[in-house]
Design a protein around this motif. Structure first.
Motif, short mmCIF file in Angstrom:
data_model
loop_
_atom_site.label_atom_id
_atom_site.label_comp_id
_atom_site.label_asym_id
_atom_site.label_seq_id
_atom_site.Cartn_x
_atom_site.Cartn_y
_atom_site.Cartn_z
N ARG A 12 32.34 68.58 14.26
CA ARG A 12 32.26 67.44 13.35
C ARG A 12 33.07 66.29 13.90
NH1 ARG A 12 30.08 67.52 8.43
NH2 ARG A 12 29.62 69.63 7.77
N TYR A 13 32.49 65.11 13.93
CA TYR A 13 33.25 63.93 14.35
C TYR A 13 34.25 63.57 13.27
CZ TYR A 13 29.68 63.56 17.88
OH TYR A 13 28.86 63.83 18.92
N GLU A 14 35.19 62.71 13.65
CA GLU A 14 36.23 62.28 12.70
C GLU A 14 35.60 61.66 11.45
OE1 GLU A 14 37.23 60.85 16.39
OE2 GLU A 14 37.02 63.01 16.22
N SER A 39 18.20 61.67 23.66
CA SER A 39 19.45 60.95 23.54
C SER A 39 20.00 61.13 22.12
CB SER A 39 19.16 59.47 23.84
OG SER A 39 20.35 58.77 23.82
N GLY A 40 21.29 61.43 22.03
CA GLY A 40 21.90 61.63 20.72
C GLY A 40 21.82 63.07 20.23
N ALA A 41 21.29 63.98 21.05
CA ALA A 41 21.12 65.38 20.63
C ALA A 41 22.45 66.14 20.58
CB ALA A 41 20.16 66.10 21.57
N GLY A 42 23.48 65.61 21.27
CA GLY A 42 24.77 66.28 21.26
C GLY A 42 25.15 66.89 22.60
N LYS A 43 24.41 66.56 23.65
CA LYS A 43 24.66 67.14 24.96
C LYS A 43 26.05 66.78 25.50
CE LYS A 43 21.11 65.00 26.80
NZ LYS A 43 20.64 64.19 25.65
N SER A 44 26.39 65.50 25.47
CA SER A 44 27.70 65.08 25.99
C SER A 44 28.82 65.63 25.12
CB SER A 44 27.81 63.55 26.03
OG SER A 44 26.74 63.03 26.77
N THR A 45 28.56 65.71 23.83
CA THR A 45 29.55 66.28 22.92
C THR A 45 29.84 67.73 23.30
OG1 THR A 45 28.79 64.82 21.16
CG2 THR A 45 30.06 66.75 20.48
N ALA A 46 28.78 68.51 23.55
CA ALA A 46 28.94 69.92 23.92
C ALA A 46 29.78 70.03 25.20
CB ALA A 46 27.58 70.58 24.10
#
Ligand code: ADP
Ligand code: ADP
Length: 228
Positions: A12-14, A39-46
């Motif tokens: 979860r983001y802030e 884009s925006g799927a959460g790849k970089s976040t993972a």
């Protein structure tokens, strides 16, 4: 050496928005796994959860069976090379920015890494390798910073390679060299790639498809193509 596992990971983001939910997959030692998705799927976040730029909100990530939260940040980041356009540059010369990859390396090692990583833009810098490129110095583009990260990684022997392969505009000669350097780095090393290029995905042992923060499919390139 280097098995990486996501078990039911949520993030979860802030601002309370859900970035990832119930994400599970394993990268076997020496395997290359590609994370793909819109884009925006959460790849970089993972990817960012692995060097613990952020911590998981639920579930866990393990490296060689050990929960990342039980590993010190220093030893964790020592095991991982993260090659991305968002690489932080220190307020020192280009040479020193690469040398931090392995301070015990010789200058020749650093120069060899620069050549492998196609750091040819050095020829256009006012003081070449001695040019200050950190915060107040010469600005480098995203693609140039990615090559700095690549050269740093080439100097090291990381257990895990994380590659955020943003489509940066490289001329075809540097592109071929960068791909060659990446292939050298990947070889025999646990690798997780955020892929935008089909060629990379084809070389991957496994593909994990993310959509809206969730895994929607996992399989080999050929299997995913067939199911389409
Ligand atoms: P991808 O790498 O697949 O393009 P990201 O991991 O960058 O996706 O982003 C996943 C989603 O989370 C996107 O909708 C993005 O806008 C959102 N997001 C990214 N960073 C933050 C943040 N710090 N706070 C809130 N939302 C974010
Ligand atoms: P791109 O080539 O992807 O367009 P930019 O050059 O616009 O990237 O920079 C993107 C981000 O990286 C910005 O926040 C910028 O301040 C930062 N940045 C750019 N050059 C440097 C540098 N030499 N050192 C540190 N940060 C930098």
């Amino acid at each position: 050496r280097g098995r990486l596992t996501f078990s039911d990971v949520a993030y979860r983001y802030e601002d309370g928005r859900e970035g990832l939910r119930g994400v599970s997959f394993t990268v076997e030692p020496g395997e290359t796994v590609a994370l793909v998705g819109p884009s925006g799927a959460g790849k970089s976040t993972a990817l960012s959860l692995i060097p613990r730029l952020h911590d998981v909100s639920a579930g866990k990530i393990t490296l060689e069976g050990e929960d990342l939260r039980d590993v010190t940040l220093a030893s964790l980041r020592d095991s991982i090379a993260f090659v991305s356009q968002d690489t932080t540059l220190f307020d020192v010369s280009l040479l020193e920015n690469i040398w931090v990859g392995r301070p015990s390396a010789t200058r020749e090692d650093v120069e060899r890494a620069c050549s492998m990583a196609a750091i040819d833009f050095v020829d256009n810098l006012p003081e070449g390798l001695e040019t200050r490129v950190g915060p107040g110095g010469q600005r480098l583009s995203g693609g140039q910073r990615q090559r700095v990260a690549l050269a740093r990684a080439l100097l090291r022997d990381p257990r895990v390679l994380l590659l955020d392969e943003a489509t940066s505009a490289l001329d075809s000669d540097s592109e071929a060299r960068v791909q060659q350097a990446l292939a050298t780095l990947r070889s025999g090393r646990t690798t997780l790639i955020v892929a935008h290029r089909l060629s990379t995905v084809q070389a991957a042992d496994k593909i994990v498809v993310l959509e809206k923060g969730q895994v929607v499919e996992t399989g080999k390139h050929a299997e995913l193509i067939r199911r389409d």
